[in-house]
Scaffold this active site. Structure first.
Site, short mmCIF file in Angstrom:
data_model
loop_
_atom_site.label_atom_id
_atom_site.label_comp_id
_atom_site.label_asym_id
_atom_site.label_seq_id
_atom_site.Cartn_x
_atom_site.Cartn_y
_atom_site.Cartn_z
N SER A 296 0.82 -1.07 -0.25
CA SER A 296 -0.22 -0.01 -0.10
C SER A 296 0.85 1.17 -0.21
O SER A 296 2.06 1.22 0.35
CB SER A 296 -0.89 0.10 1.19
OG SER A 296 -1.80 -1.13 1.36
N ASP A 368 7.37 -7.67 12.23
CA ASP A 368 7.28 -9.50 12.48
C ASP A 368 6.68 -9.83 13.81
O ASP A 368 7.19 -9.70 14.81
CB ASP A 368 8.64 -9.99 12.37
CG ASP A 368 8.75 -11.58 12.19
OD1 ASP A 368 7.55 -11.79 12.09
OD2 ASP A 368 9.88 -12.00 12.44
N VAL A 370 4.81 -12.44 13.93
CA VAL A 370 4.36 -13.79 14.06
C VAL A 370 5.54 -14.77 13.99
O VAL A 370 6.69 -14.35 13.31
CB VAL A 370 3.39 -14.02 12.56
CG1 VAL A 370 4.07 -13.62 11.51
CG2 VAL A 370 3.02 -15.56 12.67
#
Length: 838
Positions: A296, A368, A370
Site C-alpha cells: 500500500s 514481524d 508472527v
C-alpha cells in the site's frame, strides 16, 4: 436445401421439436436467469418501516451509488447503514462471517473442509467469542451501535429478496450476530501470511542448499539504503532532469491511449530434513479465502508544501482484487457525528475515513509479529524449557451441507495453536503459531469506534495505540494543518533476538519475553520537510527499546523510493498532481537494472534478442497498455530471476518463493552483486556462469518467451497483450454462468512494485493481476469539497443493481471522481430510501 429441411422436419415432428428446444434453450435460460436477477434487485426507493426505530433516517444515493445516510439519532443511522450495506453486500457479508468462523464447507461442500480447519486453527472465533462476552467493554456504546447495525442487516434478511447467489447455492441465511462481525474483523488482522510462508521457506532452503547462503534469498533490507520511513523522507531539491513531466506524474508518454471431539494423536517427531520437505505441502495449503493487505501507499503534504495551503492526505491501501471489492464507501451522519468512510461491509465503523476536521488512512506496517515453532509433544504434553506442560484444546465443529458435523479439536501450547494437525497429508513435527493477537488485548471494535469519534490527532493516536495486531502505518491530516504518522501494533521481543525462520519451541530460548512499549513506536508529527511517505517499507534503521533493529516482511523499497523521488522535485503540490501520482507506473529500479544490462550485453546474435535490447533502450520505464517496454522488461525480469534461481530452488520452491515479496528484495541485491554464487548454473557441470552470462542468456530467452506467449511479431509485444486485470467473484468458477459474475480480465495500466501496484503471480507465469489498490483517495483541506477518490469496480455486489461494476472503467483509466460530501453536493439524488418507525 430449404425443401429438404422442410421435408425432414415434416416427417420427424418429435425430432424437430427436440431441435427447436435445443436451439432455444440458451435463450430461454438467459431470460430466466436475468429475470430472476431483476426480481432480486435491491430496492433503493421508498420507505422501510421497523418497530426497532423511534426516529427517522434517510439514505440518498449519489449518481454512482454511494449512500449518504443521515439519521435523527445514532440508532436510526446505524440501522439504516446495516440495511443499506446488506442491499449491496449481503452475500459478501455471508462469506465474511463464514471465513471468520470457518464455516465455508456448509455452503460450498467438502472441498472446503481443509480451509475451514485451518481457519478454525487460527482461533478467530474463539477470540471473538471471548471479546464479545466481556463484562466491562471499553466503550459500551460501540457495542450498542454494532447491535443497531446488525438489526438493520437482519431486517433486510427478513423483509427483502436475497441476491441470486443464495438461490444458486440453495442456502437460507440465519441472522447476523456480534461474533460474526468481530471474527471477520480479527481475520482481517491476520495480515501475516507472508511471515508464515517466508519463515517456512527460509528453513527449507537452509536445509537443502549446498554451497549457497540461504540468507541471500531473504535479505529484507540488509543491503538497502535511503529506504526507511523515519530516516528517508523527501525534502525539496531542484533536479537537473526535472523537466520531464512523466517523472512527476507518470503520464503516458509512450502511448496515445491515456489509461488513467476426540483427542488428537499428537506424535512427537524429531526435526529432520523430511520434516522440512513436508513443510512445502503446508505452505502450499495456505491459500486464504481473502488474501492479506500488501503493497500500500500513503503520503501526507503539509500546508507549507501544498498549493492549496491546506494539509493533504493521499492513501491507496492494496489488497486482493475481488468482486465485490473489499471496501464499502458511505457517508454517515447523526447529531454529534459525521464521517465519510471506507467500511468492511460487516462492520459499522470505517477503517479509513475523513470529515471536515480530520482524515486518516492506513498501510500495512509489516513488522514481524508472527513466529512458527517446532513443538516437542508426548502424551498430551509439550516441552518448554526443562518442564512439560499440558496442552489445552479449543473444541469446535465443521458443518457440512447435509447438516452433519465433523468434530474438531485444536491443540494449543504457550506459543499458540498447533496449525499443522489439520493440514492434509502433513505428518511432520507439529508446528505452532505465535501471533501477537493471541497474547495481547486487541479491542479492534472499540478502536474503530473511538477513531471515528476522535477530535484531534492525539486522540486518534491514543485510540489506535490500543491495537495489539496487526501492525499498521496510520497517516493523519486535519484542517488545522497538522500531518502525522504513527506505527501501530506491537513489536514482540524474543529472548534469542529476531528471527527469519522456524524456531525451536522446546527450549524456551526463543520465546517472546515482552513487547516494545507503545509509547516507543515510531512516529512523525509535523516534520520540517512537510511531507511523510510510507509504502510498507522498513520503518526505521534505529534500534527500538529492548528489541534492536526491527524485523519485518518489508515490501520492496521501489515504491517508496519512487514516491520520495517524485515528491522532492518541487516545493508545492496541487490536489490534481497528487492524484496523478497515484496512477504512476514507472519502474523505479529499471534505470539502474538496465544500465547494468547494457554495460554487459552490447548486442545479440538473434533478431529476437536484438529487438529485446532495442525496445528496452527506448523504453520510458512506464507500464501502460500500449507499452512494448513494459512487456519486454517484465518478461526479462522474470526470465533472469528464473535462470538465476531455478537450479538451486527447483520449480516447486521457486513458485512458493514467488508468493512473497522477498524475491523482489533479493533480486535487487543479486543484480547489484556480480560475485554472488547464485549466478553459477548448477545444471551446467564443469562450467561456472557469471552475471554477464546469465543476462546474455536471459535476453535470448526473453525473445523466445514473447514469441511463444505473445506474438511472433515484436510489434505486438505490448503490455495489454500480456497483462490483464480481473476482479473474480466467489461463484466465478461455476460452469456456464461463472463469468457473468466476474469482472474482467481487462487491459489496464499498472504493474508489480510501481506506485500503481497491480501485482500478478510472476513465478507461476500468471500475468493476471490478483492484487492492487483497493481504493484511492486524496483529501485536501485547502480544497475540501474538491477532494477525490476511486473505487475499483463500484459499491454494489448485487448483480441486479445499477451500481454493479459501474466504476471499473474509471479505475482502469485512472480517473478520480469528486467526493460528494455536503448536502448541497449530493442534492436530492435519484434514489432515496426513508427509514421510519413502524
Amino acid at each position: 436445401m430449404y425443401h429438404t429441411c422442410k421435408t425432414f422436419l415434416r416427417k420427424r415432428p418429435f425430432t424437430s421439436l427436440f431441435l427447436l428446444f435445443i436451439f432455444t434453450l440458451p435463450v430461454t435460460l438467459h431470460f430466466l436467469f436475468w429475470g430472476l436477477v431483476a426480481l432480486k434487485s435491491p430496492r433503493y426507493q421508498g420507505e422501510v418501516r421497523s418497530k426497532t426505530l423511534s426516529t427517522k433516517a434517510t439514505v440518498t444515493r449519489d449518481a454512482v451509488g454511494i449512500p449518504h445516510i443521515i439519521g435523527e439519532d445514532a440508532k436510526s443511522a446505524y440501522f439504516a447503514l446495516g440495511f443499506t450495506m446488506a442491499q449491496d453486500r449481503i452475500f459478501q457479508m455471508e462469506l465474511q462471517r463464514r471465513i471468520g468462523k470457518g464455516g465455508l464447507t456448509e455452503i460450498f461442500g467438502e472441498k472446503l473442509i481443509p480451509t475451514d480447519k485451518f481457519l478454525k486453527s487460527l482461533l478467530l472465533k474463539q477470540s471473538a467469542e471471548k471479546y464479545v462476552s466481556q463484562k466491562n467493554p471499553i466503550y459500551p456504546e460501540a457495542w450498542q451501535q454494532l447491535d443497531w447495525f446488525l438489526e438493520g442487516v437482519n431486517h433486510f434478511l427478513e423483509t427483502e429478496p436475497l441476491p441470486i447467489e443464495y438461490t444458486i447455492l440453495g442456502i437460507k441465511p440465519r441472522p447476523f450476530d456480534r461474533v460474526d462481525a468481530v471474527s471477520f474483523l480479527f481475520y482481517m488482522g491476520f495480515s501475516f501470511a507472508e511471515g508464515i510462508k517466508s519463515d517456512s521457506l527460509y528453513s527449507i532452503m537452509e536445509s537443502e542448499l549446498v554451497g549457497r547462503p540461504s540468507s541471500e534469498l531473504f535479505p529484507r533490507y540488509d543491503f538497502e539504503t535511503n529506504a526507511s520511513i523515519l530516516e528517508s523522507q523527501p525534502g525539496w531539491k531542484q533536479l537537473a532532469d526535472n523537466s520531464n513531466p512523466s517523472s512527476k506524474t507518470g503520464s503516458n508518454s509512450d502511448s496515445t491511449n491515456r489509461i488513467e471431539t476426540p483427542k488428537l494423536n499428537l506424535v512427537n517427531r524429531r526435526k529432520d530434513s523430511s520434516d522440512l520437505k513436508r513443510l512445502v505441502g503446508f505452505v502450499q495449503s495456505l491459500e486464504l479465502p481473502i488474501e492479506p493487505l500488501e503493497g500500500s501507499n500513503s503520503w501526507l503534504v503539509a500546508p507549507s508544501r501544498s498549493a492549496s495551503g491546506g494539509a493533504v492526505l493521499a492513501n491507496d491501501p492494496h489488497i486482493a482484487l475481488s468482486n465485490p471489492g473489499v471496501w464499502y464507501e458511505a457517508y454517515i451522519e447523526y447529531p454529534g457525528y459525521e464521517n465519510y468512510g471506507y467500511f468492511l461491509s460487516i462492520i459499522p465503523f470505517p477503517l479509513i475515513a475523513h470529515n471536515r476536521d480530520k482524515a486518516w488512512g492506513l498501510t500495512m506496517l509489516e513488522q514481524d509479529d508472527v513466529n512458527l515453532y517446532w513443538e516437542t509433544i508426548e502424551d498430551g504434553k509439550y516441552k518448554t524449557g526443562s518442564v512439560w506442560e499440558e496442552l489445552t484444546y479449543y473444541k469446535d465443529e465443521i458443518k457440512k451441507k447435509d447438516g452433519s458435523t465433523i468434530p474438531l479439536e485444536v491443540p494449543i501450547t504457550s506459543h499458540g495453536p498447533i496449525i499443522t494437525e489439520h493440514i492434509k497429508g502433513y505428518v511432520g513435527r507439529p508446528l505452532s503459531l505465535y501471533w501477537a493477537h493471541h497474547h495481547l488485548e486487541n479491542p479492534l471494535l472499540d478502536v474503530l469506534y473511538k477513531m471515528g469519534k476522535a477530535k484531534t490527532f492525539q486522540e486518534l493516536d491514543s485510540a489506535s495505540s490500543m491495537i495489539g495486531a496487526p501492525g499498521l502505518n496510520f497517516s493523519y491530516a486535519d484542517k488545522q494543518g497538522n500531518i502525522a504518522y504513527y506505527a501501530v501494533g506491537r513489536f514482540p521481543i524474543l529472548k534469542s533476538g529476531n528471527s527469519r525462520k522456524i524456531l525451536e519451541g522446546s527450549t524456551g530460548e526463543n520465546d517472546v519475553i515482552g513487547y516494545v512499549p507503545t509509547k516507543d513506536n515510531p512516529k512523525i508529527i509535523n516534520p520540517k520537510n512537510g511531507i511523510i511517505v510510507t509504502a510498507n517499507n522498513l520503518v526505521t534503521t534505529k534500534n527500538l527499546p529492548g528489541l534492536g533493529k526491527p524485523e519485518g516482511n518489508w515490501q520492496p523499497p521501489d515504491r517508496f523510493q519512487r514516491l520520495v523521488g517524485i515528491l522532492e522535485t518541487q516545493e508545492k503540490w496541487s490536489l490534481e498532481e497528487l492524484a496523478a501520482i497515484q496512477n504512476d507506473t514507472v519502474a523505479s529500479f529499471a534505470p539502474e537494472y538496465l544500465e547494468i544490462l547494457f554495460s554487459t550485453v552490447k548486442d545479440s546474435k538473434s533478431l529476437g534478442g536484438k529487438k529485446v535490447l532495442e525496445i528496452l533502450k527506448n523504453w520510458n520505464f512506464e507500464h501502460f497498455p500500449e507499452s512494448q517496454g513494459a512487456a519486454v522488461y517484465d518478461v526479462f525480469f522474470y526470465i533472469t530471476m528464473k535462470e538465476l534461481l531455478i537450479d538451486e530452488m527447483g520449480q516447486e520452491h521457486f513458485e512458493l518463493y514467488g508468493d512473497m515479496a522477498e524475491y523482489w528484495n533479493a533480486y535487487r541485491r543479486f543484480v547489484r552483486n556480480p560475485n554472488s554464487l547464485y549466478w553459477d548454473d548448477l545444471r551446467t557441470v564443469g562450467i561456472r556462469e557469471t552475471r554477464d552470462d546469465i543476462l546474455k542468456r536471459s535476453v535470448e530467452e526473453t525473445a523466445k518467451y514473447l514469441e511463444t506467449h505473445v506474438s511472433a511479431s515484436p510489434s505486438l509485444w505490448r503490455w495489454k497483450y500480456l497483462y490483464k486485470i480481473k476482479h473474480p467473484h466467489p461463484l466465478g468458477v461455476l460452469p456456464l454462468i461463472g463469468n457473468v459474475f466476474n469482472i474482467g480480465p481487462m487491459a489496464s495500466a499498472g504493474g508489480a512494485e510501481v506506485v500503481n501496484n497491480l501485482k500478478y503471480k510472476l513465478m507461476k507465469e500468471d500475468w493476471t493481476a490478483t492484487a492492487g489498490p483497493s481504493k484511492r483517495r486524496v483529501i485536501d483541506y485547502g480544497r475540501f469539497e474538491e477532494s477525490v477518490t476511486q473505487l475499483p469496480i463500484g459499491n454494489s455486489g448485487n448483480l441486479g443493481s445499477p451500481f454493479y461494476g459501474n466504476l471499473v472503467e474509471d479505475y482502469n483509466l485512472g480517473v478520480h471522481r469528486k467526493i460528494l460530501y455536503s448536502k448541497d453536493q449530493v442534492g436530492e439524488g435519484k434514489f432515496r430510501l426513508d427509514f421510519l418507525p413502524k
